[in-house]
Design a protein around this motif. Structure first.
Motif, PDB file in Angstrom:
ATOM      1  N   ARG A   1      43.779  37.557  29.675  1.00 44.71           N
ATOM      2  CA  ARG A   1      43.732  38.604  30.700  1.00 44.71           C
ATOM      3  C   ARG A   1      43.862  38.050  32.115  1.00 44.71           C
ATOM      4  NH1 ARG A   1      38.247  41.128  29.636  1.00 44.71           N
ATOM      5  NH2 ARG A   1      38.822  42.338  31.449  1.00 44.71           N
ATOM      6  N   CYS A   2      43.803  36.749  32.283  1.00 43.35           N
ATOM      7  CA  CYS A   2      43.804  36.111  33.602  1.00 43.35           C
ATOM      8  C   CYS A   2      45.230  36.035  34.158  1.00 43.35           C
ATOM      9  CB  CYS A   2      43.205  34.714  33.507  1.00 43.35           C
ATOM     10  SG  CYS A   2      42.820  34.010  35.113  1.00 43.35           S
ATOM     11  N   GLN A   3      45.347  36.012  35.477  1.00 41.11           N
ATOM     12  CA  GLN A   3      46.654  36.012  36.138  1.00 41.11           C
ATOM     13  C   GLN A   3      47.132  34.614  36.520  1.00 41.11           C
ATOM     14  OE1 GLN A   3      47.207  38.915  39.254  1.00 41.11           O
ATOM     15  NE2 GLN A   3      45.604  40.212  38.412  1.00 41.11           N
ATOM     16  N   VAL A   4      46.489  33.572  36.026  1.00 40.12           N
ATOM     17  CA  VAL A   4      46.928  32.209  36.356  1.00 40.12           C
ATOM     18  C   VAL A   4      48.260  31.918  35.661  1.00 40.12           C
ATOM     19  CG1 VAL A   4      44.629  31.285  36.782  1.00 40.12           C
ATOM     20  CG2 VAL A   4      45.565  31.212  34.475  1.00 40.12           C
ATOM     21  N   LYS A   5      49.042  31.027  36.287  1.00 43.35           N
ATOM     22  CA  LYS A   5      50.345  30.643  35.735  1.00 43.35           C
ATOM     23  C   LYS A   5      50.332  29.150  35.385  1.00 43.35           C
ATOM     24  CE  LYS A   5      53.062  34.197  37.960  1.00 43.35           C
ATOM     25  NZ  LYS A   5      52.069  35.131  37.804  1.00 43.35           N
ATOM     26  N   GLU A   6      50.915  28.839  34.250  1.00 50.20           N
ATOM     27  CA  GLU A   6      50.913  27.452  33.793  1.00 50.20           C
ATOM     28  C   GLU A   6      51.932  26.635  34.583  1.00 50.20           C
ATOM     29  OE1 GLU A   6      51.170  24.872  29.671  1.00 50.20           O
ATOM     30  OE2 GLU A   6      51.791  26.972  29.665  1.00 50.20           O
ATOM     31  N   GLN A   7      51.483  25.440  35.012  1.00 49.98           N
ATOM     32  CA  GLN A   7      52.378  24.471  35.633  1.00 49.98           C
ATOM     33  C   GLN A   7      52.304  23.173  34.822  1.00 49.98           C
ATOM     34  OE1 GLN A   7      51.212  24.324  39.789  1.00 49.98           O
ATOM     35  NE2 GLN A   7      52.703  25.915  40.304  1.00 49.98           N
ATOM     36  N   LYS A   8      52.916  22.115  35.314  1.00 45.63           N
ATOM     37  CA  LYS A   8      53.016  20.887  34.550  1.00 45.63           C
ATOM     38  C   LYS A   8      51.650  20.264  34.250  1.00 45.63           C
ATOM     39  CE  LYS A   8      55.791  16.717  34.466  1.00 45.63           C
ATOM     40  NZ  LYS A   8      56.785  15.916  35.181  1.00 45.63           N
ATOM     41  N   ARG A   9      50.782  20.173  35.272  1.00 44.03           N
ATOM     42  CA  ARG A   9      49.494  19.500  35.090  1.00 44.03           C
ATOM     43  C   ARG A   9      48.284  20.427  35.148  1.00 44.03           C
ATOM     44  NH1 ARG A   9      51.651  15.243  38.988  1.00 44.03           N
ATOM     45  NH2 ARG A   9      52.631  13.789  37.565  1.00 44.03           N
TER      46      ARG A   9
ATOM     47  N   TYR B   1      46.809  24.892  35.796  1.00 45.22           N
ATOM     48  CA  TYR B   1      47.111  26.314  35.932  1.00 45.22           C
ATOM     49  C   TYR B   1      46.944  26.681  37.400  1.00 45.22           C
ATOM     50  CZ  TYR B   1      47.515  27.282  30.984  1.00 45.22           C
ATOM     51  OH  TYR B   1      47.957  27.314  29.689  1.00 45.22           O
ATOM     52  N   HIS B   2      47.822  27.528  37.892  1.00 47.52           N
ATOM     53  CA  HIS B   2      47.921  27.822  39.320  1.00 47.52           C
ATOM     54  C   HIS B   2      47.788  29.328  39.554  1.00 47.52           C
ATOM     55  CE1 HIS B   2      50.451  28.943  42.819  1.00 47.52           C
ATOM     56  NE2 HIS B   2      49.869  27.899  43.375  1.00 47.52           N
ATOM     57  N   ILE B   3      47.124  29.697  40.639  1.00 41.10           N
ATOM     58  CA  ILE B   3      47.085  31.096  41.067  1.00 41.10           C
ATOM     59  C   ILE B   3      47.199  31.139  42.577  1.00 41.10           C
ATOM     60  CG2 ILE B   3      44.554  31.235  41.211  1.00 41.10           C
ATOM     61  CD1 ILE B   3      44.987  34.177  40.104  1.00 41.10           C
ATOM     62  N   SER B   4      47.913  32.142  43.061  1.00 39.03           N
ATOM     63  CA  SER B   4      48.098  32.338  44.492  1.00 39.03           C
ATOM     64  C   SER B   4      48.167  33.841  44.755  1.00 39.03           C
ATOM     65  CB  SER B   4      49.375  31.654  44.962  1.00 39.03           C
ATOM     66  OG  SER B   4      49.513  31.791  46.352  1.00 39.03           O
ATOM     67  N   PHE B   5      47.396  34.293  45.737  1.00 36.31           N
ATOM     68  CA  PHE B   5      47.400  35.712  46.075  1.00 36.31           C
ATOM     69  C   PHE B   5      47.031  35.893  47.542  1.00 36.31           C
ATOM     70  CE2 PHE B   5      43.467  34.581  43.900  1.00 36.31           C
ATOM     71  CZ  PHE B   5      42.507  34.903  44.837  1.00 36.31           C
ATOM     72  N   SER B   6      47.362  37.059  48.078  1.00 35.63           N
ATOM     73  CA  SER B   6      47.139  37.344  49.495  1.00 35.63           C
ATOM     74  C   SER B   6      45.851  38.152  49.688  1.00 35.63           C
ATOM     75  CB  SER B   6      48.320  38.127  50.064  1.00 35.63           C
ATOM     76  OG  SER B   6      48.393  39.389  49.456  1.00 35.63           O
ATOM     77  N   GLU B   7      45.453  38.248  50.944  1.00 36.33           N
ATOM     78  CA  GLU B   7      44.287  39.076  51.294  1.00 36.33           C
ATOM     79  C   GLU B   7      44.551  40.537  50.935  1.00 36.33           C
ATOM     80  OE1 GLU B   7      41.204  38.705  52.854  1.00 36.33           O
ATOM     81  OE2 GLU B   7      41.402  36.557  52.579  1.00 36.33           O
ATOM     82  N   ASN B   8      45.768  40.969  51.155  1.00 32.81           N
ATOM     83  CA  ASN B   8      46.126  42.349  50.843  1.00 32.81           C
ATOM     84  C   ASN B   8      45.990  42.630  49.352  1.00 32.81           C
ATOM     85  OD1 ASN B   8      47.009  44.930  51.442  1.00 32.81           O
ATOM     86  ND2 ASN B   8      49.154  44.405  51.081  1.00 32.81           N
ATOM     87  N   LYS B   9      46.346  41.667  48.519  1.00 33.72           N
ATOM     88  CA  LYS B   9      46.213  41.818  47.062  1.00 33.72           C
ATOM     89  C   LYS B   9      44.746  41.961  46.666  1.00 33.72           C
ATOM     90  CE  LYS B   9      47.659  41.485  42.755  1.00 33.72           C
ATOM     91  NZ  LYS B   9      48.005  42.707  42.068  1.00 33.72           N
ATOM     92  N   ILE B  10      43.861  41.237  47.335  1.00 34.79           N
ATOM     93  CA  ILE B  10      42.423  41.359  47.055  1.00 34.79           C
ATOM     94  C   ILE B  10      41.948  42.767  47.379  1.00 34.79           C
ATOM     95  CG2 ILE B  10      40.114  40.569  47.702  1.00 34.79           C
ATOM     96  CD1 ILE B  10      41.358  37.850  48.325  1.00 34.79           C
ATOM     97  N   ARG B  11      42.317  43.258  48.559  1.00 35.80           N
ATOM     98  CA  ARG B  11      41.900  44.610  48.960  1.00 35.80           C
ATOM     99  C   ARG B  11      42.468  45.662  48.009  1.00 35.80           C
ATOM    100  NH1 ARG B  11      42.759  42.320  54.114  1.00 35.80           N
ATOM    101  NH2 ARG B  11      44.901  43.096  54.142  1.00 35.80           N
ATOM    102  N   THR B  12      43.717  45.483  47.592  1.00 36.07           N
ATOM    103  CA  THR B  12      44.343  46.430  46.671  1.00 36.07           C
ATOM    104  C   THR B  12      43.616  46.445  45.332  1.00 36.07           C
ATOM    105  OG1 THR B  12      46.480  46.044  47.709  1.00 36.07           O
ATOM    106  CG2 THR B  12      46.505  47.046  45.538  1.00 36.07           C
ATOM    107  N   ASP B  13      43.294  45.275  44.802  1.00 36.75           N
ATOM    108  CA  ASP B  13      42.577  45.214  43.514  1.00 36.75           C
ATOM    109  C   ASP B  13      41.168  45.784  43.628  1.00 36.75           C
ATOM    110  OD1 ASP B  13      44.768  44.207  42.283  1.00 36.75           O
ATOM    111  OD2 ASP B  13      43.996  42.167  42.028  1.00 36.75           O
ATOM    112  N   GLN B  14      40.505  45.571  44.754  1.00 36.92           N
ATOM    113  CA  GLN B  14      39.177  46.157  44.953  1.00 36.92           C
ATOM    114  C   GLN B  14      39.260  47.681  44.964  1.00 36.92           C
ATOM    115  OE1 GLN B  14      38.009  44.260  48.606  1.00 36.92           O
ATOM    116  NE2 GLN B  14      36.999  42.558  47.555  1.00 36.92           N
ATOM    117  N   THR B  15      40.263  48.202  45.637  1.00 38.14           N
ATOM    118  CA  THR B  15      40.439  49.654  45.695  1.00 38.14           C
ATOM    119  C   THR B  15      40.770  50.218  44.323  1.00 38.14           C
ATOM    120  OG1 THR B  15      41.242  49.454  47.960  1.00 38.14           O
ATOM    121  CG2 THR B  15      41.709  51.509  46.833  1.00 38.14           C
TER     122      THR B  15
END
Length: 189
Positions: A63-71, A73-87
């Motif tokens: 269920r997690c939004q992390v993405k697999e990389q070579k070494r 798992y990576h996640i990147s998101f903006s402040e706006n994405k946090i506010r949107t998910d909270q709403t």
């Protein structure tokens, strides 16, 4: 809300713990610390990398939004994405439904006033004159309706001669006057 919604079974980015002072991600929703965490103040984005062992053995991994990389798992998101998910997380609650109903009522009142009293087509320019019209137009329109009803029913009945307004020609119930048996004159609104 605009933008693509997160899948129902997915974890929102608002579940990641963020340090309020440094604005860096400190923990994932399962509680694991990142290897690397960064906050870009210019772009307002949060970035973090987590150990592969932690993410692969995590019960929330599907269920997690992390993405697999070579070494890692990576996640990147903006402040706006946090506010949107909270709403979005609050949207299904009873309190949100109550507030949205209240908002619809609040937005409906000006709409009704604009349509009923033709407030979009004021015959004046300037803030002072417009405010005067906005505050007094509904009152004046109501007074005109009352005056029109009184004027039409009392004026015509009193000034038309008694010869024309006898019981057989003038119908008081629907305020109509019959001339020569077929033509009707309607009084009132």
């Amino acid at each position: 809300m605009t933008g693509r919604a997160v899948a129902e079974d997915s974890i929102g980015v608002d579940q990641f713990k963020i340090d309020p002072e440094t604005r860096k991600i400190t923990r994932c929703p399962q509680g694991h610390q990142p290897i690397f965490s960064l906050y870009d103040e210019i772009k307002e984005t949060h970035t973090a990398k987590f150990y592969k062992e932690h993410c692969q053995n995590c019960p929330l991994f599907e269920r997690c939004q992390v993405k697999e990389q070579k070494r890692a798992y990576h996640i990147s998101f903006s402040e706006n994405k946090i506010r949107t998910d909270q709403t979005r997380s609050k949207m299904g609650t009873d309190r949100h439904r109550e507030l949205s109903n209240y908002r619809a009522g609040v937005e409906g009142v000006p709409s009704v006033l604009k349509r009923a009293y033709r407030l979009e087509h004021l015959p004046v320019r300037g803030q002072v004159r417009s405010n005067f019209c906005l505050h007094h137009r509904p009152k004046l329109q109501k007074m005109q309706e009352i005056h029109q009803k009184e004027w039409s029913s009392h004026f015509y009945a009193s000034y038309i001669s008694k010869k024309i307004c006898d019981q057989k020609n003038f119908d008081h119930k629907d305020s109509t006057l019959t001339f020569f048996g077929n033509k009707k004159l309607v009084f009132g609104i």
